[in-house]
Design an enzyme around this catalytic site. Structure first.
Site, PDB file in Angstrom:
ATOM      1  N   GLU A   1      86.079  51.087  30.076  1.00  0.00           N
ATOM      2  CA  GLU A   1      85.078  51.923  29.398  1.00  0.00           C
ATOM      3  C   GLU A   1      85.691  53.173  28.790  1.00  0.00           C
ATOM      4  OE1 GLU A   1      81.467  52.501  31.593  1.00  0.00           O
ATOM      5  OE2 GLU A   1      81.495  50.436  32.382  1.00  0.00           O
TER       6      GLU A   1
ATOM      7  N   ASN B   1      76.017  48.421  23.009  1.00  0.00           N
ATOM      8  CA  ASN B   1      74.984  47.728  23.753  1.00  0.00           C
ATOM      9  C   ASN B   1      73.833  47.322  22.844  1.00  0.00           C
ATOM     10  OD1 ASN B   1      74.804  46.710  26.451  1.00  0.00           O
ATOM     11  ND2 ASN B   1      75.412  48.724  27.203  1.00  0.00           N
TER      12      ASN B   1
ATOM     13  N   ASP C   1      70.626  50.510  28.078  1.00  0.00           N
ATOM     14  CA  ASP C   1      71.476  49.317  28.014  1.00  0.00           C
ATOM     15  C   ASP C   1      70.971  48.425  26.878  1.00  0.00           C
ATOM     16  OD1 ASP C   1      73.012  46.997  28.574  1.00  0.00           O
ATOM     17  OD2 ASP C   1      73.101  47.488  30.693  1.00  0.00           O
TER      18      ASP C   1
ATOM     19  N   ARG D   1      86.586  43.526  25.864  1.00  0.00           N
ATOM     20  CA  ARG D   1      85.762  42.335  25.982  1.00  0.00           C
ATOM     21  C   ARG D   1      84.520  42.455  25.110  1.00  0.00           C
ATOM     22  NH1 ARG D   1      81.028  43.059  28.712  1.00  0.00           N
ATOM     23  NH2 ARG D   1      80.884  44.513  30.471  1.00  0.00           N
TER      24      ARG D   1
ATOM     25  N   ASN E   1      80.472  42.443  24.397  1.00  0.00           N
ATOM     26  CA  ASN E   1      79.287  42.911  25.088  1.00  0.00           C
ATOM     27  C   ASN E   1      78.059  42.406  24.325  1.00  0.00           C
ATOM     28  OD1 ASN E   1      78.652  44.277  27.523  1.00  0.00           O
ATOM     29  ND2 ASN E   1      77.826  45.990  26.360  1.00  0.00           N
TER      30      ASN E   1
END
Length: 281
Positions: free
Chosen positions: A117, A144, A192, A96, A98
């Protein structure tokens, strides 16, 4: 210690990607797993929600209006009238979208990750306004935070499981000389999303750390803001003068979410952000 306020009280599963849209004087953010793009006008409190139909990692303004969306199956364009079309489709089973960011030249740098992951299952790709896609990084795990220095010569990047904030030399369409800016120590969470301020400092949201940290351009930790949600996901400056730091949070995976997990928090007047370019597409 800086005090926070609740900008948007919500129960997002995976709130992410806050972005200030100067044309609309509004904050954009996404709930990845709910497939929703949210907007929030801090002057009026007005909010909107747009369903994307599939998991969405990021939404960024476009130069002529509308949004560019980093979606599960690729990158798409949402026009101001609500019409949607794909810019670049690249569906991969089990993967997917991010985080994503717009570079100084107006290109979109879009990250991916696998749902499980799995190590090395993610990518970072540069996309131009005409849909040309160029792989920048492969073999990453959870692509990220992405951001650029005020002079546009450095790019900062996070692959969360490494616990590092890395920095590259940047020359418009390529990066080189990857090195470590900072390492998040065990027990402090995982890096993140990130944003860069006008002084060149890098602000990093800590997943499972309940905090946002600021690192100087030399990599020194010089500030930490504690927040009442353990899964802080990303941060961005917004509001008049770009002085307010907005922070998204998540509820996913928490056995006992705090009351504000999934909300968007704001720390007013905490710094000075950089204007973010719109996507040239």
């Amino acid at each position: 210690m800086s005090s926070y306020e609740v900008a948007v009280e919500a129960q997002a599963e995976l709130g992410e990607g806050p972005t200030w849209d100067p044309a609309g004087a509004r904050l954009l953010w996404v709930d990845v797993l709910a497939s929703r793009v949210h907007t929030y006008d801090p002057a009026t409190g007005h909010r909107t929600v747009h369903a994307t139909g599939q998991h969405v990692g990021a939404a960024k303004p476009r130069v002529h209006g509308g949004l560019v969306l980093n979606l599960r199956d690729g990158v798409g364009l949402l026009d101001p009238d609500g019409a949607f079309r794909w810019l670049h489709r690249d569906p991969v089973p089990g993967r997917r979208a991010n985080d994503a960011a717009v570079a100084p030249d107006g290109s979109l740098w879009a990250g991916t990750m696998r749902y499980d992951e799995a190590p090395g299952g993610g990518t970072l790709t540069r996309l131009t306004g005409d849909g040309i896609a160029e792989p920048i990084l492969t073999g990453v795990t959870v692509s990220n935070g992405i951001g650029w220095s005020p002079d546009g010569t450095l790019m900062y990047y996070i692959d969360s499981p490494t616990r590092r904030v890395d920095v590259f030399d940047y020359d418009g369409d390529a990066v080189r000389d990857r090195r470590t800016l900072a390492v998040i120590e065990d027990g402090a969470g995982y890096p993140d999303g990130l944003t860069v301020d006008a002084s060149g400092c890098v602000w990093v949201a800590l997943w499972d750390g309940g905090a946002v940290r600021r690192y100087t351009p030399s990599g020194a930790l010089d500030r930490e803001i504690r927040l009442p949600a353990p899964r802080t996901t990303a941060c961005a400056f917004g509001g008049p003068g770009l002085t307010d730091l907005y922070v998204t949070t998540a509820r996913v995976g928490l056995t006992e979410p705090t009351p504000l997990s999934g909300s968007v928090l704001v720390v007013p007047g905490v710094g000075e952000g950089l204007p973010q370019p719109p996507f040239k597409g």
